[in-house]
Design a protein around this motif. Structure first.
Motif, PDB file in Angstrom:
ATOM      1  N   THR A 252      25.168   4.201  -1.504  1.00 49.96           N
ATOM      2  CA  THR A 252      25.872   4.797  -0.078  1.00 49.96           C
ATOM      3  C   THR A 252      27.162   5.001  -0.844  1.00 49.96           C
ATOM      4  O   THR A 252      27.931   6.160  -0.782  1.00 49.96           O
ATOM      5  N   ALA A 253      27.646   4.193  -1.534  1.00 47.06           N
ATOM      6  CA  ALA A 253      28.912   4.327  -2.267  1.00 47.06           C
ATOM      7  C   ALA A 253      28.914   5.320  -3.515  1.00 47.06           C
ATOM      8  O   ALA A 253      29.848   5.978  -3.616  1.00 47.06           O
ATOM      9  N   PHE A 254      27.713   5.333  -4.219  1.00 48.68           N
ATOM     10  CA  PHE A 254      27.528   6.263  -5.168  1.00 48.68           C
ATOM     11  C   PHE A 254      27.510   7.693  -4.500  1.00 48.68           C
ATOM     12  O   PHE A 254      28.295   8.567  -5.073  1.00 48.68           O
ATOM     13  N   GLY A 255      26.878   7.879  -3.657  1.00 42.74           N
ATOM     14  CA  GLY A 255      26.903   9.151  -2.638  1.00 42.74           C
ATOM     15  C   GLY A 255      28.358   9.570  -2.110  1.00 42.74           C
ATOM     16  O   GLY A 255      28.717  10.815  -2.311  1.00 42.74           O
ATOM     17  N   ILE A 256      29.100   8.428  -1.785  1.00 41.88           N
ATOM     18  CA  ILE A 256      30.623   8.731  -1.426  1.00 41.88           C
ATOM     19  C   ILE A 256      31.221   9.544  -2.883  1.00 41.88           C
ATOM     20  O   ILE A 256      31.947  10.271  -2.669  1.00 41.88           O
ATOM     21  N   MET A 257      31.024   8.839  -3.874  1.00 37.21           N
ATOM     22  CA  MET A 257      31.465   9.342  -5.199  1.00 37.21           C
ATOM     23  C   MET A 257      31.104  10.643  -5.497  1.00 37.21           C
ATOM     24  O   MET A 257      31.963  11.755  -5.897  1.00 37.21           O
ATOM     25  N   ILE A 258      29.821  11.085  -5.233  1.00 32.70           N
ATOM     26  CA  ILE A 258      29.349  12.400  -5.579  1.00 32.70           C
ATOM     27  C   ILE A 258      29.748  13.260  -4.564  1.00 32.70           C
ATOM     28  O   ILE A 258      29.847  14.461  -5.019  1.00 32.70           O
ATOM     29  N   GLY A 259      30.059  12.697  -3.545  1.00 36.28           N
ATOM     30  CA  GLY A 259      30.725  13.901  -2.511  1.00 36.28           C
ATOM     31  C   GLY A 259      32.158  14.461  -3.017  1.00 36.28           C
ATOM     32  O   GLY A 259      32.408  15.535  -2.825  1.00 36.28           O
TER      33      GLY A 259
END
Length: 620
Positions: A252-259
């Motif tokens: 989820t943290a990775f997705g925040i970064m990709i966002g």
């Protein structure tokens, strides 16, 4: 007095002072039965039961595998002493312990899909960050001017819409959707809703239309967030199940970064002659791409064996386990274990309102309080304020829009990278200690960030200190309040109410996520950055004391030890922790000689045999 006599004296004092106030819970027997319903059954009877099970469920051709599998399921650590197993069988089970990551390719495909689902969750949360720089002015809710106060509330309402839906409706839809559509069906439907609403967001032209689209997005986020971790836990072997539960927060943290990467990628996209605000529309729509991948790929993964068994489809459940395990012995072991566990759950749940038992049974009520605190504080520690509004915050610190997005990407990257140490520290340093260490640090770094806005605007130091404060905050949050709430909530509840308890905890999380999202724009306008960051720094200080007083440690405890810990009355636990805190300050800060406190819990030697959460599929 000798050291041994002193220890004995302390132990006796502990028992006399505290045990009279610690009442045994009514559900201990039920909890132990759910720990392993096969405990105590003679081997001959167990094998006969397994044979009958195989024949009555259309699996008679695998009778011998189920006879052996039942013996292993009764005590997974004692397989070396089972004469019924061949050397080949034992080698398979030994390798399962010594090479825990040597799993079938199908399981890793499922893991990748679950990781992508978590990343979609993070992207849904963070793509709004970059879009906040553009759409308020274009949709008629500018954040400055005569109607700034009203428009700041409307911006918060739009940003928080998915989480309002999650907290009130979305999370509670998970149970009926899973019942009728299965784990894969629920994930597919929620991914479809996420895909459609992400595209829909990019086609809106008024703030209320965007609010509706984002509210409907909650129907994609809520069921997915509740289902994917359960699906992964039910399919994974016990040796790596804990790591997969941790993985949800990490990716989820990775997705925040990709966002934030998507926000940077589309920032300079120019409008066309008939599309105004193309850049922010593409930002919001970008989160739909991985959702589309999930939607089209999820049915290539096996369905949850536990769900299939619950529907009476034992042959399909065995086929699913054969795709997820290395051998037929392991598949038979886990299938039989899930079956007896589900039967035990049916016996225990008959005629009981499990939701009300979260609050009426004292042991459950204390677990509900503790899990509610960590879920509430994950929102009010301020992390999602930065995840949703960091671009606005950096802009107020005199960053250009591009610099603000780049700085936001730095926050996302650190948030992801510092989630990795938690995989090790959460089981060594402990849940409670991690929180007690990181909450004061988060408060300090939020105060540092807020006070940096007192630095004159023309000074480059202002930009540097704001960015440093936010980055240090991310480094403190990620190994503490990042992974602990879901891990803690998953183990605090007794097994017989664990699913209901997790549903409650998740709804608390999403509801207060909405509260944070809707209030921060107005908070920022009214308090200015100094006051807004000070507000959340104050909540981190409050969080420290809430954890100190009301959160028992749960690391590596057996079910009996967990029952004992949560059977201690709240006022007794709080009073003891106040004494412990005072003693710690005297000893380590003021360097005073102080007498040791008697232990609050008697984990060793007081409760006999210990049982742990079961290793068979079906428990996170």
């Amino acid at each position: 007095m000798s050291i041994d006599q002193e220890k004995s004296s302390i132990k006796q004092e502990s028992v006399s002072d505290y045990s009279k106030e610690i009442k045994h819970i009514d559900n201990n027997t039920a909890n132990v039965k759910l720990a392993n319903p096969l405990t105590g059954i003679p081997h001959d009877q167990l094998m006969d039961d397994a044979s009958e099970f195989a024949k009555s469920h259309g699996l008679g051709h695998l009778e011998q595998e189920f006879r052996k599998g039942a013996l292993v399921a009764q005590d997974p650590t004692a397989f070396e002493s089972l004469t019924q197993l061949t050397e080949e069988d034992k080698n398979i089970l030994r390798r399962e312990l010594t090479h825990r990551w040597a799993q079938p390719a199908q399981l890793y495909y499922l893991v990748i899909l679950c990781s992508l689902s978590a990343a979609v969750q993070g992207m849904d949360e963070s793509v709004i960050n970059g879009a906040n720089l553009f759409f308020p002015d274009q949709l008629g809710i500018p954040q400055k001017g005569a109607d700034a106060s009203r428009n700041q509330w409307l911006l918060g309402l739009v940003n928080g819409a998915p989480y309002l839906c999650c907290g009130l409706i979305g999370c509670w839809l998970s149970a009926p959707m899973n019942k009728y559509f299965g784990r894969r069906g629920t994930i597919c439907i929620s991914a479809f809703v996420s895909f459609i609403t992400c595209i829909w967001q990019g086609l809106t032209n008024t703030w209320w239309h965007l609010f509706i689209a984002r509210f409907i997005l909650g129907f994609g986020i809520g069921p997915k967030s509740s289902t994917v971790p359960v699906y992964a836990a039910e399919c994974a072997p016990p040796a790596i199940r804990g790591a997969l539960v941790m993985m949800w927060q990490m990716w989820t943290a990775f997705g925040i970064m990709i966002g934030t990467v998507m926000s940077l990628a589309f920032y300079n996209i120019k409008d066309t002659h008939n599309v105004h605000g193309l850049n922010w529309r593409l930002m919001l729509g970008s989160a739909g791409v991985p959702a589309l991948i999930i939607m089209t790929q999820v049915f290539f993964c096996p369905e949850s064996p536990r769900w299939l068994i619950g529907k009476g489809r034992y042959d399909k459940a065995f086929e699913s386990l054969m795709r997820l395990r290395k051998s037929s012995l392991q598949a038979a072991r886990d299938l039989y274990y899930i079956h007896v566990l589900l039967e035990a759950e049916k016996e225990i749940q008959t005629g009981r309102n499990l939701f009300f038992e979260l609050f009426t049974v004292p042991r459950n009520r204390r677990a509900t309080l503790a899990s509610g605190i960590v879920m509430f504080m994950q929102q009010f520690c301020g992390v999602n304020v930065i995840a949703y509004y960091s671009s606005n915050i950096f802009s107020q610190a005199n960053f250009s829009n591009t610099q603000a997005l780049e700085a936001s990407w730095g926050f996302g990257m650190l948030n992801w990278l510092f989630a990795f140490p938690a995989v090790w520290t959460i089981d060594t340093f402990g849940r409670r200690n991690l929180l007690l260490t990181t909450f004061p640090l988060m408060a300090i770094f939020l105060l540092m960030t807020g006070f940096a806005f007192y630095i004159p605007e023309e000074s480059k130091a202002r930009i540097a200190v704001v960015a440093l404060g936010i980055y240090l905050y991310a480094m403190a949050y990620s190994p503490g309040e990042g992974p602990v709430p879901f891990t803690y909530s998953a183990e605090a509840f007794p097994l017989y109410v664990r699913d209901i308890g997790m549903g409650w905890a998740t709804s608390v999380l999403w509801f207060f996520n909405f509260i944070v999202a809707i209030t921060f724009p107005r908070l920022l306008g009214a308090f200015q950055p100094q006051g807004a960051f000070g507000w959340y720094a104050g909540w981190n200080i409050m969080g420290f004391f809430l954890i100190l007083l009301f959160l028992p440690e749960t690391k590596a405890l057996s079910l009996e030890e967990l029952d004992q810990v949560f059977s201690v009355p709240t006022h007794v636990h709080a009073a003891y922790q106040v004494k412990s805190f005072k003693r710690t300050m005297q000893k380590y800060v003021f360097r005073m000689k102080v007498d040791p406190l008697p232990p609050l819990y008697e984990h060793e030697g007081a409760i006999g045999e210990k049982h742990y959460a079961p290793g068979g599929s079906g428990h996170a």
